[in-house]
Design a protein around this motif. Sequence first.
Motif, PDB file in Angstrom:
ATOM      1  N   GLU A  51      37.364  46.694  38.410  1.00 25.28           N
ATOM      2  CA  GLU A  51      38.094  46.147  39.556  1.00 25.28           C
ATOM      3  C   GLU A  51      38.908  44.946  39.087  1.00 25.28           C
ATOM      4  O   GLU A  51      38.371  44.032  38.472  1.00 25.28           O
ATOM      5  N   ILE A  52      40.195  44.926  39.420  1.00 23.49           N
ATOM      6  CA  ILE A  52      41.070  43.845  38.953  1.00 23.49           C
ATOM      7  C   ILE A  52      41.789  43.177  40.124  1.00 23.49           C
ATOM      8  O   ILE A  52      42.601  43.812  40.807  1.00 23.49           O
ATOM      9  N   SER A  53      41.494  41.897  40.334  1.00 22.99           N
ATOM     10  CA  SER A  53      42.239  41.111  41.315  1.00 22.99           C
ATOM     11  C   SER A  53      42.671  39.766  40.718  1.00 22.99           C
ATOM     12  O   SER A  53      43.321  38.969  41.404  1.00 22.99           O
ATOM     13  N   PHE A  54      42.307  39.526  39.467  1.00 24.65           N
ATOM     14  CA  PHE A  54      42.626  38.268  38.795  1.00 24.65           C
ATOM     15  C   PHE A  54      42.855  38.555  37.319  1.00 24.65           C
ATOM     16  O   PHE A  54      42.237  39.461  36.759  1.00 24.65           O
ATOM     17  N   SER A  55      43.765  37.803  36.710  1.00 21.17           N
ATOM     18  CA  SER A  55      44.031  38.075  35.303  1.00 21.17           C
ATOM     19  C   SER A  55      44.517  36.830  34.578  1.00 21.17           C
ATOM     20  O   SER A  55      44.984  35.875  35.190  1.00 21.17           O
ATOM     21  N   SER A  58      43.875  37.090  28.394  1.00 22.15           N
ATOM     22  CA  SER A  58      42.853  37.939  27.772  1.00 22.15           C
ATOM     23  C   SER A  58      42.863  39.342  28.368  1.00 22.15           C
ATOM     24  O   SER A  58      42.598  40.320  27.655  1.00 22.15           O
ATOM     25  N   LEU A  59      43.165  39.457  29.661  1.00 21.08           N
ATOM     26  CA  LEU A  59      43.250  40.784  30.271  1.00 21.08           C
ATOM     27  C   LEU A  59      44.439  41.544  29.706  1.00 21.08           C
ATOM     28  O   LEU A  59      44.332  42.740  29.407  1.00 21.08           O
ATOM     29  N   LEU A  60      45.569  40.882  29.530  1.00 18.58           N
ATOM     30  CA  LEU A  60      46.753  41.534  28.984  1.00 18.58           C
ATOM     31  C   LEU A  60      46.455  42.091  27.590  1.00 18.58           C
ATOM     32  O   LEU A  60      46.810  43.234  27.276  1.00 18.58           O
ATOM     33  N   GLU A  61      45.787  41.315  26.783  1.00 19.35           N
ATOM     34  CA  GLU A  61      45.431  41.768  25.433  1.00 19.35           C
ATOM     35  C   GLU A  61      44.479  42.951  25.491  1.00 19.35           C
ATOM     36  O   GLU A  61      44.607  43.913  24.723  1.00 19.35           O
ATOM     37  N   TRP A  62      43.520  42.898  26.412  1.00 17.13           N
ATOM     38  CA  TRP A  62      42.555  43.993  26.541  1.00 17.13           C
ATOM     39  C   TRP A  62      43.250  45.281  26.973  1.00 17.13           C
ATOM     40  O   TRP A  62      42.953  46.361  26.445  1.00 17.13           O
ATOM     41  N   LEU A  63      44.184  45.185  27.923  1.00 16.46           N
ATOM     42  CA  LEU A  63      44.925  46.362  28.370  1.00 16.46           C
ATOM     43  C   LEU A  63      45.728  46.983  27.226  1.00 16.46           C
ATOM     44  O   LEU A  63      45.904  48.201  27.165  1.00 16.46           O
ATOM     45  N   GLU A  85      54.010  42.205  34.141  1.00 14.79           N
ATOM     46  CA  GLU A  85      53.803  42.416  32.712  1.00 14.79           C
ATOM     47  C   GLU A  85      52.587  43.292  32.455  1.00 14.79           C
ATOM     48  O   GLU A  85      52.608  44.185  31.594  1.00 14.79           O
ATOM     49  N   HIS A  86      51.535  43.042  33.219  1.00 16.03           N
ATOM     50  CA  HIS A  86      50.332  43.866  33.085  1.00 16.03           C
ATOM     51  C   HIS A  86      50.612  45.316  33.504  1.00 16.03           C
ATOM     52  O   HIS A  86      50.171  46.266  32.857  1.00 16.03           O
ATOM     53  N   LEU A  87      51.354  45.473  34.615  1.00 14.07           N
ATOM     54  CA  LEU A  87      51.667  46.813  35.108  1.00 14.07           C
ATOM     55  C   LEU A  87      52.496  47.591  34.093  1.00 14.07           C
ATOM     56  O   LEU A  87      52.337  48.808  33.943  1.00 14.07           O
ATOM     57  N   ILE A 186      33.870  36.120  32.775  1.00  8.09           N
ATOM     58  CA  ILE A 186      33.685  37.354  32.009  1.00  8.09           C
ATOM     59  C   ILE A 186      34.071  37.163  30.549  1.00  8.09           C
ATOM     60  O   ILE A 186      34.772  36.226  30.193  1.00  8.09           O
ATOM     61  N   SER A 187      33.597  38.057  29.735  1.00 10.45           N
ATOM     62  CA  SER A 187      33.956  38.069  28.315  1.00 10.45           C
ATOM     63  C   SER A 187      34.352  39.492  27.951  1.00 10.45           C
ATOM     64  O   SER A 187      33.556  40.429  28.105  1.00 10.45           O
ATOM     65  N   PHE A 188      35.595  39.656  27.503  1.00 14.42           N
ATOM     66  CA  PHE A 188      36.031  40.989  27.123  1.00 14.42           C
ATOM     67  C   PHE A 188      35.316  41.462  25.865  1.00 14.42           C
ATOM     68  O   PHE A 188      35.239  42.661  25.608  1.00 14.42           O
TER      69      PHE A 188
END
Length: 218
Positions: A51-55, A58-63, A85-87, A186-188
């Motif tokens: 579930e993603i509502s915040f980024s 680190s989320l961009l790198e994970w994606l 950018e994430h999309l 969280i920790s990716f």
Amino acid sequence: MVRKTLISLLLIVMLFAFLKPINSTMISVFNIANAPVVVTKGHYGTSLIVEISFSDDSLLEWLQTVKEPYPLLLLDAGWIKRSPEHLKIIQQRKLPTGLLGPDDSVEEPVDIALIQKDIDTYEKHLKEKPLWFATRNHQYSQDLQKALFQQQMNLLSPSLIWQGEKTPKLQKGDFVFFPLHQNNQISFKELNTLIQQHKFMSIEENIFGYKVQTKKAP
């Protein structure tokens, strides 16, 4: 002899036409059941839903680096609006997505008009209607179930929710939800470890027992 050959060829063509949609084409719209239902488990393995509502960065790198089989990403409509950018990465890599809606309950049903606005936002940015949907609190009023069933959207609820603690004990069919919200620390690295330790599969494969391939762009 010629007649037998023609009949055999006809049977082969019919068989190929039946099998091809199952094995090699994209299923764009389907309902799991013929009536509104909330799906909490599959049958063939375990699936990861994020579930993603915040980024942040680190989320961009994970994606950009997450490997197949990809988890299902449930995207909040507000996050969709502020995360071009994430999309872009999600669309380029063809990561599977669904819609994350607000809280709902039998006592205080969500406004269906608000849900429709979220659906419209998803469709505007991702160019298709969401096939999968979950509320933030994983509760569903009857009106919401009926409304989304009419739009051929499938409702999901977790078998368990993982928030970065010790490795969970999973059972066959489980849907493991990982909430990525502003108040979550969280920790990716931990998430990637979880993915490496378990052989997750797509929602479709878990429920139906076969892989759904996405249509390749020319």
